[in-house]
Design an enzyme around this catalytic site. Structure first.
Site, mmCIF file in Angstrom:
data_model
loop_
_atom_site.group_PDB
_atom_site.id
_atom_site.type_symbol
_atom_site.label_atom_id
_atom_site.label_comp_id
_atom_site.label_asym_id
_atom_site.label_seq_id
_atom_site.Cartn_x
_atom_site.Cartn_y
_atom_site.Cartn_z
ATOM 1 N N SER A 102 0.817 -1.214 0.000
ATOM 2 C CA SER A 102 0.000 0.000 0.000
ATOM 3 C C SER A 102 0.850 1.264 0.000
ATOM 4 O O SER A 102 1.599 1.509 -0.924
ATOM 5 C CB SER A 102 -0.957 -0.039 1.195
ATOM 6 N N ASP A 241 -2.666 6.090 -3.552
ATOM 7 C CA ASP A 241 -1.536 5.483 -2.870
ATOM 8 C C ASP A 241 -0.978 4.357 -3.730
ATOM 9 O O ASP A 241 -1.391 4.177 -4.880
ATOM 10 C CB ASP A 241 -1.931 4.999 -1.475
ATOM 11 N N ASP A 243 -1.195 1.139 -3.976
ATOM 12 C CA ASP A 243 -2.046 0.116 -4.600
ATOM 13 C C ASP A 243 -3.397 0.673 -5.030
ATOM 14 O O ASP A 243 -4.278 -0.073 -5.430
ATOM 15 C CB ASP A 243 -2.224 -1.097 -3.691
ATOM 16 N N ASP A 245 -6.036 1.934 -3.604
ATOM 17 C CA ASP A 245 -7.331 1.692 -2.959
ATOM 18 C C ASP A 245 -7.752 2.871 -2.096
ATOM 19 O O ASP A 245 -8.774 2.809 -1.419
ATOM 20 C CB ASP A 245 -7.317 0.392 -2.156
#
Length: 445
Positions: A102, A241, A243, A245
């Site tokens: 992340s 960010d 990833d 999400d």
């Protein structure tokens, strides 16, 4: 029984240290494969990743683990976490895996698992996999070893899906958008989706090299996008960010708009269109009291959970809500996906910008946040929150804020950090309370 490998969002750690090694990744593949190997059909797992250098190593180890227990593997390459959740469902896979840490630096990596329904695994499922990881794997006979292949159309599938989330009639023509993809998983798909809908896209953070993910870019490092929005005279800035999400917005003045204001906007528009279910929104204990008061004024509830988008999602499913999220930028819209999706949230914000014809600074300032302060205290070992002096400091802080604010203390699920947050109408009082608790934790650590 405590969990040894899984934290609040899958397994995460520094690569080639602690838990995030190729050996452990292979064990995860073998254990998760065994847990989801049910029935006599050919079993399939979808694996995606972000742009970290270590993603190659973790991916290869997972493939070895899954195929060794008889599961076929489909690899997508770099894609956002919500894309993997989507593809797991669409491809009728038994399991989905996202390799990402992340917003953490490139030296960390992680493994997130999704069930066949595209939802993150429950605590019980993760515990069952941990139990299997401690045992010798049940390897498949030679003729039943799984196959692995890469697919080329995964990006196109995801781009089509996120564009559908705002309706076929919505266009962003005339908007100038600065988009920061954190040199992460969305560096190709999100700029493409927004450009295809008509906006002028000024991308930053779209040149990943394996070691620059989240470095001075992305939703946790906003200086670059703030400067670019002002320099370009853009209508809005959107920061994802690693990833993708989560989403943080920067308005046309270069000011930060966090997840609470984004949730307020999305909930307001959906309530106006009678599309909001559950008569409210689900958020965590970290969301600002100002959001709660704003929603109350609309006769909507704010239901709080402990920190972690998985817990937000669990409460949304339990209570019949279709909108939830976190102040940090996770936005979950169950009408369009099964996990947080920064790109879908970004498109919803852009659609409102077009529809309302207001500047972002006005559109995304629906309430005045109550003064809130969050500080992190890193510790080297032990359990500081069990220290009697720390307990006493927390009790004093709660008594001070009683009736005027809130105190939230929690240990991070992904790093050795104690997070101390307080909010209340008196900013000076909030700062004194946070500093007192932080000092107690530091003295005990």
């Amino acid at each position: 029984m405590g969990r040894k490998f899984f934290g609040t969002d899958g397994i995460r750690g520094r690569t080639n240290e602690d838990v995030m090694t190729a050996e452990l990744a292979m064990r995860v593949g073998q254990a998760a494969g065994a847990h989801f190997r049910r029935g006599d059909h050919r079993h399939r797992v979808v694996i995606g990743k972000d742009t970290r250098l270590s993603g190659y190593m973790i991916e290869s180890a997972l493939v070895a683990g899954f195929t060794s227990v008889g599961m076929d593997v489909v690899m997508t390459g770099p894609l956002p976490t919500p894309a993997i959740a989507l593809l797991t469902r669409e491809m009728r896979a038994d399991l989905g895996v996202m390799i990402s840490a992340s917003h953490n630096p490139y030296s960390d990596n992680g493994i997130k698992l999704f069930g066949p329904d595209g939802f993150k695994l429950s605590d019980d499922a993760e515990m069952a996999i941990e139990t299997l990881m401690e045992r010798d794997p049940e390897l498949a006979p030679a003729e039943q070893i799984g196959r692995a292949r890469r697919i080329d159309d995964a990006s196109g599938r995801y781009i089509h899906a996120v564009k559908q989330s705002v309706g076929a009639h919505v266009r962003f023509d005339g908007l100038k958008v600065v988009l920061d993809c954190a040199n992460g998983a969305a560096y190709q798909v999100t700029p493409a989706a927004i450009w295809e809908l008509g906006a002028e896209v000024i991308p930053i953070g779209v040149t990943p090299n394996g070691t620059n993910i989240n470095r001075d870019v992305g939703s946790t490092s906003l200086a670059a996008i703030k400067a670019k929005v002002v320099e370009e005279g853009a209508d809005i800035g959107l920061a994802l960010d690693g990833d993708a999400d989560r989403l943080i917005v920067v308005d046309e003045k270069g000011q930060t708009v966090d997840g609470d204001q984004i949730m307020a906007l999305i909930a307001t528009r959906m309530a106006e269109k009678r599309e909001l279910s559950g008569a409210g929104v689900v958020a965590t204990v970290m969301s600002n009291l100002g959001l709660e008061r704003y929603l109350r004024g609309l006769n909507l509830a704010l239901v709080r959970t402990k920190v972690g988008d998985r817990y937000v999602l669990e409460e949304m499913k339990r209570g019949g809500f279709n909108v939830g999220g976190e102040q940090s930028g996770h936005m979950i819209m169950l009408d369009h996906g099964t996990t947080g999706d920064g790109t879908v949230a970004a498109l919803r914000v852009l659609a409102s910008l077009v529809r309302e014809g207001k500047p972002a600074s006005e559109l995304l300032h629906l309430f005045d946040p109550v003064p809130q302060l969050l500080k992190n205290v890193r510790y080297s070992g032990g359990k500081p929150l069990e220290n009697e002096t720390v307990k006493a400091a927390i009790a004093d802080a709660e008594a001070t804020l009683s009736g005027n604010g809130r105190l939230v203390i929690r240990a991070s699920g992904t790093e050795p950090v104690i997070r101390v947050m307080a909010e209340g109408d008196d900013a000076a009082q909030v700062e004194r309370v946070v500093d007192a608790v932080c000092q107690a934790v530091q003295d005990a650590a």
